[in-house]
Design a protein around this motif. Structure first.
Motif, short mmCIF file in Angstrom:
data_model
loop_
_atom_site.label_atom_id
_atom_site.label_comp_id
_atom_site.label_asym_id
_atom_site.label_seq_id
_atom_site.Cartn_x
_atom_site.Cartn_y
_atom_site.Cartn_z
N TYR A 111 -8.95 -4.78 -5.94
CA TYR A 111 -9.96 -3.75 -6.16
C TYR A 111 -9.64 -3.01 -7.46
O TYR A 111 -8.53 -3.11 -7.99
CB TYR A 111 -9.96 -2.76 -5.00
CG TYR A 111 -10.19 -3.38 -3.64
CD1 TYR A 111 -11.45 -3.82 -3.27
CD2 TYR A 111 -9.15 -3.49 -2.73
CE1 TYR A 111 -11.67 -4.36 -2.01
CE2 TYR A 111 -9.36 -4.04 -1.47
CZ TYR A 111 -10.61 -4.48 -1.11
OH TYR A 111 -10.82 -5.02 0.13
N ARG B 276 -1.46 -5.30 -2.59
CA ARG B 276 -1.87 -6.27 -3.60
C ARG B 276 -0.69 -7.19 -3.88
O ARG B 276 0.41 -6.72 -4.19
CB ARG B 276 -2.32 -5.59 -4.90
CG ARG B 276 -2.87 -6.57 -5.94
CD ARG B 276 -3.39 -5.83 -7.17
NE ARG B 276 -2.33 -5.26 -7.98
CZ ARG B 276 -1.67 -5.94 -8.93
NH1 ARG B 276 -1.95 -7.21 -9.15
NH2 ARG B 276 -0.74 -5.34 -9.64
N ASN C 237 0.06 1.68 -6.79
CA ASN C 237 -0.91 1.53 -5.71
C ASN C 237 -0.71 2.64 -4.68
O ASN C 237 0.23 2.60 -3.88
CB ASN C 237 -0.75 0.17 -5.04
CG ASN C 237 -1.78 -0.07 -3.96
OD1 ASN C 237 -2.75 0.65 -3.85
ND2 ASN C 237 -1.56 -1.11 -3.16
N ILE C 238 -1.59 3.64 -4.70
CA ILE C 238 -1.50 4.73 -3.73
C ILE C 238 -2.55 4.59 -2.63
O ILE C 238 -2.76 5.51 -1.85
CB ILE C 238 -1.63 6.10 -4.43
CG1 ILE C 238 -2.99 6.23 -5.13
CG2 ILE C 238 -0.48 6.32 -5.39
CD1 ILE C 238 -3.26 7.63 -5.68
N THR C 239 -3.19 3.42 -2.57
CA THR C 239 -4.18 3.17 -1.53
C THR C 239 -3.50 2.47 -0.34
O THR C 239 -2.37 2.00 -0.44
CB THR C 239 -5.31 2.26 -2.04
OG1 THR C 239 -4.85 0.91 -2.11
CG2 THR C 239 -5.80 2.71 -3.41
N PRO C 240 -4.19 2.35 0.80
CA PRO C 240 -3.61 1.61 1.93
C PRO C 240 -3.66 0.10 1.75
O PRO C 240 -3.11 -0.64 2.57
CB PRO C 240 -4.51 2.02 3.11
CG PRO C 240 -5.32 3.16 2.65
CD PRO C 240 -5.45 3.01 1.16
N PHE C 241 -4.31 -0.37 0.68
CA PHE C 241 -4.59 -1.80 0.54
C PHE C 241 -3.54 -2.47 -0.35
O PHE C 241 -3.47 -2.20 -1.55
CB PHE C 241 -5.98 -2.00 -0.06
CG PHE C 241 -7.05 -1.24 0.67
CD1 PHE C 241 -7.43 -1.62 1.94
CD2 PHE C 241 -7.66 -0.13 0.10
CE1 PHE C 241 -8.41 -0.91 2.64
CE2 PHE C 241 -8.63 0.57 0.76
CZ PHE C 241 -9.01 0.19 2.05
N THR D 209 -10.35 -7.99 -11.11
CA THR D 209 -10.74 -7.68 -9.74
C THR D 209 -11.35 -8.94 -9.14
O THR D 209 -11.88 -9.80 -9.85
CB THR D 209 -11.77 -6.54 -9.68
OG1 THR D 209 -12.93 -6.90 -10.43
CG2 THR D 209 -11.18 -5.25 -10.23
N PHE E 166 -9.03 -0.05 -7.54
CA PHE E 166 -8.23 1.12 -7.17
C PHE E 166 -6.89 0.80 -6.52
O PHE E 166 -6.18 1.72 -6.12
CB PHE E 166 -9.05 2.03 -6.24
CG PHE E 166 -9.76 1.30 -5.14
CD1 PHE E 166 -9.08 0.79 -4.04
CD2 PHE E 166 -11.14 1.11 -5.21
CE1 PHE E 166 -9.74 0.12 -3.04
CE2 PHE E 166 -11.82 0.43 -4.19
CZ PHE E 166 -11.12 -0.06 -3.10
N ASN E 167 -6.49 -0.46 -6.36
CA ASN E 167 -5.21 -0.73 -5.71
C ASN E 167 -4.19 -1.37 -6.65
O ASN E 167 -3.46 -2.29 -6.30
CB ASN E 167 -5.39 -1.57 -4.44
CG ASN E 167 -5.84 -3.00 -4.71
OD1 ASN E 167 -6.47 -3.29 -5.73
ND2 ASN E 167 -5.55 -3.90 -3.79
N GLY F 97 0.81 -1.19 0.00
CA GLY F 97 0.00 0.00 0.00
C GLY F 97 0.86 1.26 0.00
O GLY F 97 1.96 1.28 0.54
N PHE F 98 0.38 2.28 -0.65
CA PHE F 98 0.97 3.62 -0.71
C PHE F 98 2.17 3.74 -1.65
O PHE F 98 2.38 4.80 -2.24
CB PHE F 98 1.37 4.14 0.68
CG PHE F 98 0.22 4.36 1.61
CD1 PHE F 98 -0.76 5.29 1.32
CD2 PHE F 98 0.10 3.60 2.76
CE1 PHE F 98 -1.84 5.48 2.18
CE2 PHE F 98 -0.97 3.78 3.62
CZ PHE F 98 -1.94 4.72 3.33
#
Length: 299
Positions: free
Chosen positions: A175, A259, A253-257, A233, A177-178, A138-139
């Motif tokens: 997702y 992958r 991946n700029i989300t906390p989740f 997904t 978004f990740n 994540g991030f």
């Protein structure tokens, strides 16, 4: 290895050339050869990929995820050439030849759920061309630019034709978004060559960020307009089976989740590697295996 006689998929050229309509099928077997129905095989032939939900159980996801964590933090692999790290952070990006490093991964590569489908798609016995674990935290996880795996495997490994199939098993929820994998459905039917010679030891840079062997923006635009863009997904435990020539890529991946996935490539034993078609030397064995003995079930 043997020297190739004819190059049906030229690439790494001095100047651009027209896109080629692929002369080979994506599916070589039939419904009688394995677990895929004929309808599923026909869909795979048309789209170039198949998603199977709940391919492995949650219990297996948990067990394999623990193994991924162990391998990423193993001090014995700190300077191992099979470990690829992010340029900016030094974090583990990929680990190659995981069946050599883990009994659990070795057994998975010979699991009948994988072997039966791989044999059905390529039309006969298979061997492992490549295995790896991909990490995208994540991030800060960075993506993979648009590319065809086969273009690289042909140019730098000596794979004659796209008679191979990849299986990506999700270890985390994917997702939209990740940084999930994007694919262009049907693009496996069009072969895109690239321009420019392959530098010596190109793999040392390309596994961090591929810059050689990528399509032009004009080619990406053409394929996207012709085929559209879809995305893999699904829940952890789902699997994506996809053709070696399909155009695909992923964003950062700029989300906390996070992958992560286990990635295994099955190549037909009748399509074993020759000399590289467009590189000064073959890539190391941990990236492109040259043991062409048919895989046998782990059971």
């Amino acid at each position: 290895m043997t020297t190739h006689q004819e190059d049906l998929y030229p690439t790494r050229l001095s100047e651009a050339r027209e896109r080629l309509e692929r002369p080979h099928p994506a599916v070589w077997g039939s419904a009688e050869d394995g677990p895929f129905s004929q309808e599923e095989l026909d869909a795979h032939e048309a789209r170039g990929f198949t998603i199977i939900d709940e391919f492995i159980s949650q219990e297996e996801v948990d067990r394999y995820s623990q193994e991924l964590d162990r391998l990423a933090s193993d001090p014995a692999l700190e300077s191992d050439e099979r470990v690829v790290r992010e340029r900016s952070t030094g974090d583990v990006r990929s680990i190659f030849a995981v069946q050599q490093l883990s009994e659990l991964m070795d057994a998975l590569s010979r699991d009948e759920r994988l072997l039966d489908r791989a044999r059905q798609i390529v039309g006969g016995d298979v061997y492992l061309h490549q295995t790896r674990i991909n990490y995208m935290p994540g991030f800060k996880g960075t993506g993979f630019y648009w590319h065809s795996d086969f273009e690289t495997w042909h140019a730098e490994d000596g794979m004659p034709i796209p008679r191979s199939v990849s299986c990506s098993i999700a270890m985390t929820d994917n997702y939209p978004f990740n940084g999930g994998l994007m694919v262009m459905p049907g693009s496996h039917k069009t072969y895109v060559s690239s321009v420019g010679e392959t530098p010596a030891d190109n793999h040392k840079a390309s596994l961090q960020a591929q810059e050689v062997g990528v399509p032009t923006e004009a080619d990406i635009t053409y394929l996207a307009e012709k085929y559209g863009i879809d995305q893999f997904t699904g829940k952890a435990g789902s699997a994506l089976w996809f053709d070696s020539n399909i155009m695909h890529g992923s964003g950062s991946n700029i989300t906390p989740f996070p992958r992560s996935n286990i990635f295994m490539v099955f190549n037909s034993v009748e399509n074993s590697l020759q000399d590289p078609y467009a590189a000064p030397a073959p890539r190391p064995e941990h990236i492109a295996h040259r043991d062409f003995a048919p895989l046998k079930s782990a059971v």
